[in-house]
Design an enzyme around this catalytic site. Structure first.
Site, short mmCIF file in Angstrom:
data_model
loop_
_atom_site.label_atom_id
_atom_site.label_comp_id
_atom_site.label_asym_id
_atom_site.label_seq_id
_atom_site.Cartn_x
_atom_site.Cartn_y
_atom_site.Cartn_z
N HIS A 176 -41.33 23.58 26.63
CA HIS A 176 -41.30 22.41 26.43
C HIS A 176 -42.12 20.92 26.26
O HIS A 176 -43.04 21.20 27.51
CB HIS A 176 -39.72 22.00 26.53
N ASP A 209 -36.76 25.20 34.73
CA ASP A 209 -36.41 24.23 34.16
C ASP A 209 -35.49 25.37 32.87
O ASP A 209 -35.56 25.62 32.18
CB ASP A 209 -37.40 23.91 32.33
N GLN A 266 -32.12 24.83 28.82
CA GLN A 266 -31.31 26.00 28.08
C GLN A 266 -30.62 27.42 28.96
O GLN A 266 -29.98 28.08 27.72
CB GLN A 266 -32.64 26.73 27.57
N LYS A 311 -26.80 18.77 26.67
CA LYS A 311 -27.18 20.56 26.00
C LYS A 311 -25.97 21.06 27.14
O LYS A 311 -25.78 22.33 26.78
CB LYS A 311 -28.06 20.84 26.84
N CYS A 367 -40.43 20.41 19.80
CA CYS A 367 -41.29 19.86 20.92
C CYS A 367 -42.33 21.40 22.03
O CYS A 367 -41.91 21.04 23.09
CB CYS A 367 -40.06 20.03 22.14
#
Ligand code: PLP
Length: 404
Positions: free
Chosen positions: A122, A199, A202, A225, A363
Site C-alpha cells: 500500500h 503491515d 488487512q 478496519k 493506493c
C-alpha cells in the site's frame, strides 16, 4: 455456531437501503461497519466518563485513564505481545508506518542503508520510506511477485546485503488478497539479522494474528478496519527496538522532564505518544476486539474463506472477467476487470444496484503498473457478508456487462 443472521443484526447500517435497494456492502478492505456495542462505547464514554487521561488527579480522569490503559492491555493480549509497553496507539496503520520509517530511519539507518519492501505494498508502506530516502539517502529494494500475485521468495533472499536494515511487507495484499508467508519471511530476515515489519491492516481483521508466533519485530493495524472507530490504530514493536528508537513527535505526554536546556523522555510506550491520545477511540477499539474475539477469529476466518472461495468461483465464471490475484493463500478480497468496461463505470453502475465496491488504484499504483492496468474493481468481504450478497454482486456484474 456462526449465526450470520444474528451477527448482521449487530450492525445497524446493514439494514439500510441505498437507492431503494438493500445495501450490499463489499468495501470492507477500505473500512468496516461498526457493531452497536462499539458505537455505544463511544457515546457512553463521552456521556459519562470523558476527561483527559494521565494528567488528572480527579475521579473522571482516573477512570478515563483506566479505560485507556485497559484497552492497551486488551490490544496486547489480542496480538500476543509480551507486554503492553510494546503497544503504541497511533491514528492508524499509516501513522504507525510513518512512525517506524521516521524514527527507525532516524535512529538506526544511515545513507546507503537499505530497506526491502514488496511490489504489493500500500502507498502508506512506500511513501514514508521514500521520504526517508529523500532526507537521508537510504536505498529501497523491492520484492517482485509472480503473475498469481505471490512473492518471489528466492528473489527476496537475493535482495539482502550487508547494508539491509529493515524488511517491511504487508501481511495481506489489499488488492490481490495474497496472504504472505510472514513467518517464513521473518525467519529469512532474522537469518540476516534484519528486523521485519508486518503491515497487518488487512490481516488482523480477518484471522488470528499473533506476533509471538510470527516472531516479527513490528506490526501495524487500523482500528477502523477491524470493526472499531476511525482515528485510532496500533503499532506493536518489540521493546528492544522501541527502546533504541528516538521519539517520533514531541509534546505533552511523551516527556519525563523538560527544561529549555534539555528534555528527557517518558518510558515506553508513552515516548511515542505525544499529545492527548484518542482515549475514547482506544476503548472503543478494545470493545471491537472483544466483539470479534467473542465470535472467534478462527470462525471469522473460516466464514470469510468460504466467501472468498465462492466469490472466486462465481465471478470467475463470468465471461470476459479477469481476476487479479490467484495466490494459493488468498483472503477476503477479489479484484477484477471486465474486458471493454472501465472499472469506474463498473463501480458506478453497481452502486446504482445498491452494491458498494471500490474502484481505482487502491493506493497501490506500483502494483497496478505490475499488472499493466490503471485501476481495478475490488470486492472485499467482512465477517457479516453472505454468499447471497456475492450472488447479488455476480448478477449485478452480468447486468452491467450486458449494457456494453
Ligand atoms: N496498509 C494496507 C495493506 C491497507 O490496506 C491500508 C488501507 O487500506 C493501509 C495500510 C492504510 O490504512 P489506514 O488508511 O487506515 O491508515
Amino acid at each position: 455456531m456462526y449465526d450470520i443472521e444474528a451477527i448482521r443484526k449487530d450492525f445497524p447500517i446493514l439494514s439500510r437501503t441505498v437507492y431503494d435497494r438493500p445495501l450490499v456492502y463489499l468495501d470492507n478492505a477500505a473500512t468496516t461497519q461498526k457493531p452497536r456495542e462499539v458505537v455505544e462505547a463511544i457515546v457512553n464514554e463521552y456521556y459519562s466518563v470523558n476527561a483527559n487521561v494521565h494528567r488528572g488527579v480527579h475521579f473522571l480522569s482516573q477512570q478515563a485513564t483506566e479505560l485507556h490503559e485497559q484497552a492497551r492491555e486488551r490490544v496486547a493480549r489480542f496480538v500476543g505481545a509480551r507486554s503492553s509497553r510494546e503497544i503504541v496507539f497511533t491514528r492508524g496503520t499509516t501513522e504507525s508506518l510513518n512512525l517506524v520509517a521516521s524514527s527507525f530511519g532516524e535512529g538506526c539507518m544511515k545513507a546507503g542503508d537499505e530497506v526491502i519492501l514488496s511490489t504489493m505494498e500500500h502507498h502508506s508502506n512506500i511513501v514514508p520510506w521514500q521520504m526517508l530516502r529523500d532526507r537521508k539517502g537510504i536505498v529501497i529494494k523491492v520484492i517482485p511477485i509472480n503473475e498469481a500475485g505471490e512473492l518471489d521468495l528466492e528473489a527476496f533472499e537475493r535482495l539482502f546485503s550487508p547494508r539491509t536494515r529493515m524488511v517491511a511487507v504487508t501481511h495481506v495484499s489489499n488488492v490481490l488478497g495474497t496472504v504472505n508467508p510472514v513467518k517464513e519471511l521473518t525467519s529469512i530476515a532474522h537469518a540476516h539479522e534484519v528486523p521485519i515489519l508486518v503491515d497487518g491492516a488487512q490481516s488482523v481483521p480477518h484471522f488470528p494474528v499473533d506476533v509471538s508466533d510470527i516472531g516479527c519485530d513490528f506490526l501495524t493495524f487500523s482500528g477502523h478496519k477491524v470493526y472499531g472507530p476511525t482515528g485510532i490504530g496500533v503499532l506493536y514493536g518489540r521493546e528492544d527496538w522501541l527502546d533504541r528508537m528516538p521519539p517520533y513527535q514531541g509534546g505533552g505526554e511523551m516527556i519525563s522532564h523538560v527544561t529549555f536546556a534539555q528534555t528527557t523522555y517518558e518510558q515506553l510506550p508513552y515516548k511515542f505518544e505525544a499529545g492527548t491520545p484518542d482515549y475514547v477511540g482506544s476503548n472503543a477499539l478494545a470493545v471491537a476486539l472483544d466483539y470479534v474475539s467473542r465470535l472467534g477469529m478462527e470462525h471469522i476466518a473460516a466464514h470469510e474463506r468460504e466467501l472468498t472461495a465462492y466469490a472466486m468461483e462465481r465471478l470467475g465464471a463470468i465471461p470476459g472477467l479477469h481476476i487479479y490475484g490467484q495466490a494459493r493463500e488468498k483472503d477476503a478480497v477479489v479484484a477484477f476487470n471486465i474486458e471493454g468496461i472501465h472499472h469506474l463505470d463498473m463501480g458506478t453502475l453497481l452502486d446504482r444496484l445498491g452494491i458498494a465496491v471500490r474502484t481505482g488504484h487502491h493506493c497501490a499504483q506500483p502494483l497496478m503498473e505490475r499488472y499493466g492496468v490503471e485501476g481495478m474493481v475490488r470486492a472485499s468481504f467482512g465477517l457479516y457478508n453472505t454468499c447471497q450478497e456475492i450472488d447479488t454482486l455476480a448478477e449485478g456484474i452480468e447486468r452491467v456487462r450486458k449494457m456494453f
